[in-house]
Scaffold this active site. Sequence first.
Site, short mmCIF file in Angstrom:
data_model
loop_
_atom_site.label_atom_id
_atom_site.label_comp_id
_atom_site.label_asym_id
_atom_site.label_seq_id
_atom_site.Cartn_x
_atom_site.Cartn_y
_atom_site.Cartn_z
N ASP A 14 0.83 -1.21 0.00
CA ASP A 14 0.00 0.00 0.00
C ASP A 14 0.86 1.25 0.00
N LEU A 79 0.56 3.03 7.74
CA LEU A 79 0.39 1.75 7.05
C LEU A 79 1.32 0.67 7.60
N ALA A 81 2.99 -2.15 9.70
CA ALA A 81 2.50 -3.21 10.59
C ALA A 81 3.24 -4.49 10.25
N SER A 83 2.01 -7.58 9.07
CA SER A 83 0.66 -7.68 8.51
C SER A 83 0.25 -9.10 8.12
N THR A 126 -8.51 -3.08 9.65
CA THR A 126 -8.65 -4.26 8.78
C THR A 126 -9.92 -5.06 9.03
N GLU A 128 -9.93 -8.08 9.26
CA GLU A 128 -9.58 -9.17 10.19
C GLU A 128 -10.16 -8.91 11.58
N TYR A 154 -2.68 -10.81 15.19
CA TYR A 154 -2.70 -9.65 14.29
C TYR A 154 -4.03 -8.89 14.42
N LYS A 158 -4.59 -5.11 15.77
CA LYS A 158 -5.22 -4.09 14.91
C LYS A 158 -6.45 -3.47 15.58
N ARG A 189 1.85 -7.05 -4.23
CA ARG A 189 1.57 -7.84 -3.03
C ARG A 189 2.77 -8.74 -2.72
P1 NAP Z 1 2.85 -4.91 3.91
O1 NAP Z 1 3.11 -5.01 2.44
O2 NAP Z 1 3.06 -6.09 4.77
O3 NAP Z 1 3.74 -3.69 4.46
C1 NAP Z 1 3.96 -3.51 5.83
C2 NAP Z 1 4.92 -2.34 6.03
O4 NAP Z 1 5.15 -2.16 7.44
C3 NAP Z 1 6.29 -2.56 5.40
O5 NAP Z 1 6.67 -1.37 4.74
C4 NAP Z 1 7.20 -2.80 6.61
O6 NAP Z 1 8.52 -2.36 6.42
C5 NAP Z 1 6.53 -1.90 7.63
N1 NAP Z 1 6.95 -2.19 9.00
C6 NAP Z 1 6.91 -3.39 9.64
N2 NAP Z 1 7.41 -3.26 10.89
C7 NAP Z 1 7.77 -1.95 11.04
C8 NAP Z 1 8.33 -1.21 12.10
N3 NAP Z 1 8.66 -1.76 13.26
N4 NAP Z 1 8.56 0.12 11.91
C9 NAP Z 1 8.25 0.70 10.72
N5 NAP Z 1 7.72 0.04 9.67
C10 NAP Z 1 7.48 -1.27 9.84
O7 NAP Z 1 1.34 -4.41 4.16
P2 NAP Z 1 0.29 -3.78 3.13
O8 NAP Z 1 -0.42 -4.88 2.44
O9 NAP Z 1 0.94 -2.71 2.35
O10 NAP Z 1 -0.76 -3.15 4.15
C11 NAP Z 1 -0.61 -1.83 4.65
C12 NAP Z 1 -1.33 -1.73 5.99
O11 NAP Z 1 -2.71 -1.99 5.81
C13 NAP Z 1 -0.85 -2.70 7.05
O12 NAP Z 1 -0.96 -2.05 8.30
C14 NAP Z 1 -1.86 -3.83 6.98
O13 NAP Z 1 -1.94 -4.50 8.21
C15 NAP Z 1 -3.11 -3.06 6.65
N6 NAP Z 1 -4.13 -3.79 5.90
C16 NAP Z 1 -3.78 -4.43 4.73
C17 NAP Z 1 -4.75 -5.06 3.99
C18 NAP Z 1 -4.42 -5.76 2.70
O14 NAP Z 1 -5.23 -6.55 2.22
N7 NAP Z 1 -3.25 -5.47 2.09
C19 NAP Z 1 -6.09 -5.05 4.44
C20 NAP Z 1 -6.40 -4.37 5.60
C21 NAP Z 1 -5.42 -3.73 6.32
P3 NAP Z 1 9.76 -3.35 6.13
O15 NAP Z 1 9.92 -3.33 4.65
O16 NAP Z 1 10.88 -2.69 6.82
O17 NAP Z 1 9.41 -4.70 6.67
N1 GDD Z 2 -0.79 -16.62 3.06
C1 GDD Z 2 -1.31 -17.80 2.72
N2 GDD Z 2 -0.49 -18.78 2.25
N3 GDD Z 2 -2.63 -17.99 2.86
C2 GDD Z 2 -3.14 -19.18 2.48
C3 GDD Z 2 -2.36 -20.20 1.98
C4 GDD Z 2 -0.96 -20.02 1.86
O1 GDD Z 2 -0.20 -20.88 1.44
N4 GDD Z 2 -3.17 -21.26 1.68
C5 GDD Z 2 -4.41 -20.90 2.00
N5 GDD Z 2 -4.42 -19.63 2.49
C6 GDD Z 2 -5.60 -18.91 3.00
C7 GDD Z 2 -5.42 -18.32 4.40
O2 GDD Z 2 -5.56 -19.35 5.38
C8 GDD Z 2 -6.54 -17.30 4.41
O3 GDD Z 2 -7.75 -17.91 4.73
C9 GDD Z 2 -6.59 -16.81 2.96
O4 GDD Z 2 -5.86 -17.78 2.18
C10 GDD Z 2 -5.97 -15.45 2.76
O5 GDD Z 2 -4.69 -15.44 3.35
P1 GDD Z 2 -3.68 -14.21 3.16
O6 GDD Z 2 -3.49 -13.93 1.71
O7 GDD Z 2 -2.49 -14.49 3.98
O8 GDD Z 2 -4.50 -12.95 3.71
P2 GDD Z 2 -5.34 -12.76 5.05
O9 GDD Z 2 -6.78 -12.67 4.65
O10 GDD Z 2 -4.98 -13.73 6.08
O11 GDD Z 2 -4.82 -11.33 5.54
C11 GDD Z 2 -4.67 -10.25 4.62
O12 GDD Z 2 -5.86 -9.50 4.56
C12 GDD Z 2 -6.22 -8.85 5.78
C13 GDD Z 2 -7.55 -8.10 5.53
O13 GDD Z 2 -8.62 -8.98 5.65
C14 GDD Z 2 -3.48 -9.41 5.11
O14 GDD Z 2 -3.16 -8.46 4.14
C15 GDD Z 2 -3.80 -8.69 6.39
O15 GDD Z 2 -2.76 -7.78 6.72
C16 GDD Z 2 -5.11 -7.89 6.17
O16 GDD Z 2 -5.46 -7.17 7.34
#
Ligand code: NAP
Ligand code: GDD
Length: 332
Positions: A14, A79, A81, A83, A126, A128, A154, A158, A189
């Site tokens: 993000d 952003l 975390a 995550s 989130t 979650e 997590y 959050k 991603r």
């Molecule tokens: P991401 O790709 O996992 O990025 C997480 C970021 O957090 C990375 O830049 C990481 O930096 C940084 N970070 C981790 N520990 C840190 C610390 N101690 N101090 C400073 N920075 C730190 O996550 P994303 O998918 O972009 O998501 C952005 C945010 O939205 C997260 O908070 C996530 O939980 C939340 N969110 C994501 C989703 C989704 O589907 N993507 C949905 C809902 C909420 P490093 O490179 O140094 O590790």
């Molecule tokens: N990662 C992963 N790896 N997930 C798997 C796998 C695997 O090999 N096989 C099945 N899954 C299933 C997970 O158990 C989960 O039910 C689903 O696929 C999605 O997993 P993730 O892609 O890891 O995402 P998430 O839903 O657990 O969490 C993401 O979305 C959240 C918002 O709902 C993350 O981005 C979180 O940071 C975010 O808050």
Amino acid sequence: MAKQALITGITGQDGYHLAELLHDKGYVVYGLIRGQQNPKKQRVEQEQPYVKLIEADLTDPSSLVYALELSKPDEVYNLAAISHVGYSFKTPQLVADVTAKGALNILEAIRQSRGNKRIRFYQASTSEMFGGLDYNRPGTGYDENALFHPRSPYGVSKLYAHWITKNYRESYGMHASCGILFNHEGPRRGVEFVTRKISNAVARIQLGKQSILELGNLESKRDWGYAGDYVEGMWLMLQQDRPDDYVLATGESHSVKDLLELAFKEIGIDNWKPYVQQNPAFLRPIEVDILLGNPSKAEKKLGWKRKVDFPGLVKMMVQYDIGLESASSQID
Ligand code: NAP
Ligand code: GDD
């Protein structure tokens, strides 16, 4: 004068999309980078040279004070975390320090800073936090008023960050908003998340670089959208006169099996089963079975709507990975 924004999590998915969006809108973009030798720093410097990187860490309050002094932001997007839901079961205390208390650290640094009345704050909440259980899920999907029931360290962390943000809004009148975002994906991603793990493996299978894809639970369902659409919603939240909380989602839910179906079809394979094996190492102690969001409030009040649909997202990711993998020679 150009607006200034500080993004924590700049190296994440993000962070990439949001930096691009804000830069296109004419912002001066600052990004918080952690670690004495962060391997992703070079990527940001090369691809997004306009981002001004500040070395700091969400768990180090004094470094956040410094980051605010240096960037003098109009808007702060938190952003950062740890995550990954599965990983959070393995390092729950670290996740609490970064994902929960880190949000407090930055809110407190803003509160005590000189620009505190001006700074607008976004917290990355989130879906979650809802937990995917029947009893708290309205038929039309989770909205801003649904009950929370997080099912992972997590999710619990959050939820703390979500409530402390609301608390700072109510206690100190801060312009602090929470975006409750459902899963959003794309070519940026991390490969540790299921969508990208699948798109990357499918590309490698097509190119003969991989034969088997190991996954965990194939039954779970998610409301998957495109990250590029969602960062627009984050920005819109901070442009409102009043801070508030908003769900961003597509309003559709698909299973991991649906994802496999579409991804393998993209390379002309109708039956994905011979290529996929289940590995218990990828199962979680407890699962969020189904997530479905209701983005009506964001659509009505922010005028936000996702543009990319689920098949479009899968196609985009698989095609990106085919290009990426074609250009690299690494084999299993
Ligand atoms: P991401 O790709 O996992 O990025 C997480 C970021 O957090 C990375 O830049 C990481 O930096 C940084 N970070 C981790 N520990 C840190 C610390 N101690 N101090 C400073 N920075 C730190 O996550 P994303 O998918 O972009 O998501 C952005 C945010 O939205 C997260 O908070 C996530 O939980 C939340 N969110 C994501 C989703 C989704 O589907 N993507 C949905 C809902 C909420 P490093 O490179 O140094 O590790
Ligand atoms: N990662 C992963 N790896 N997930 C798997 C796998 C695997 O090999 N096989 C099945 N899954 C299933 C997970 O158990 C989960 O039910 C689903 O696929 C999605 O997993 P993730 O892609 O890891 O995402 P998430 O839903 O657990 O969490 C993401 O979305 C959240 C918002 O709902 C993350 O981005 C979180 O940071 C975010 O808050």
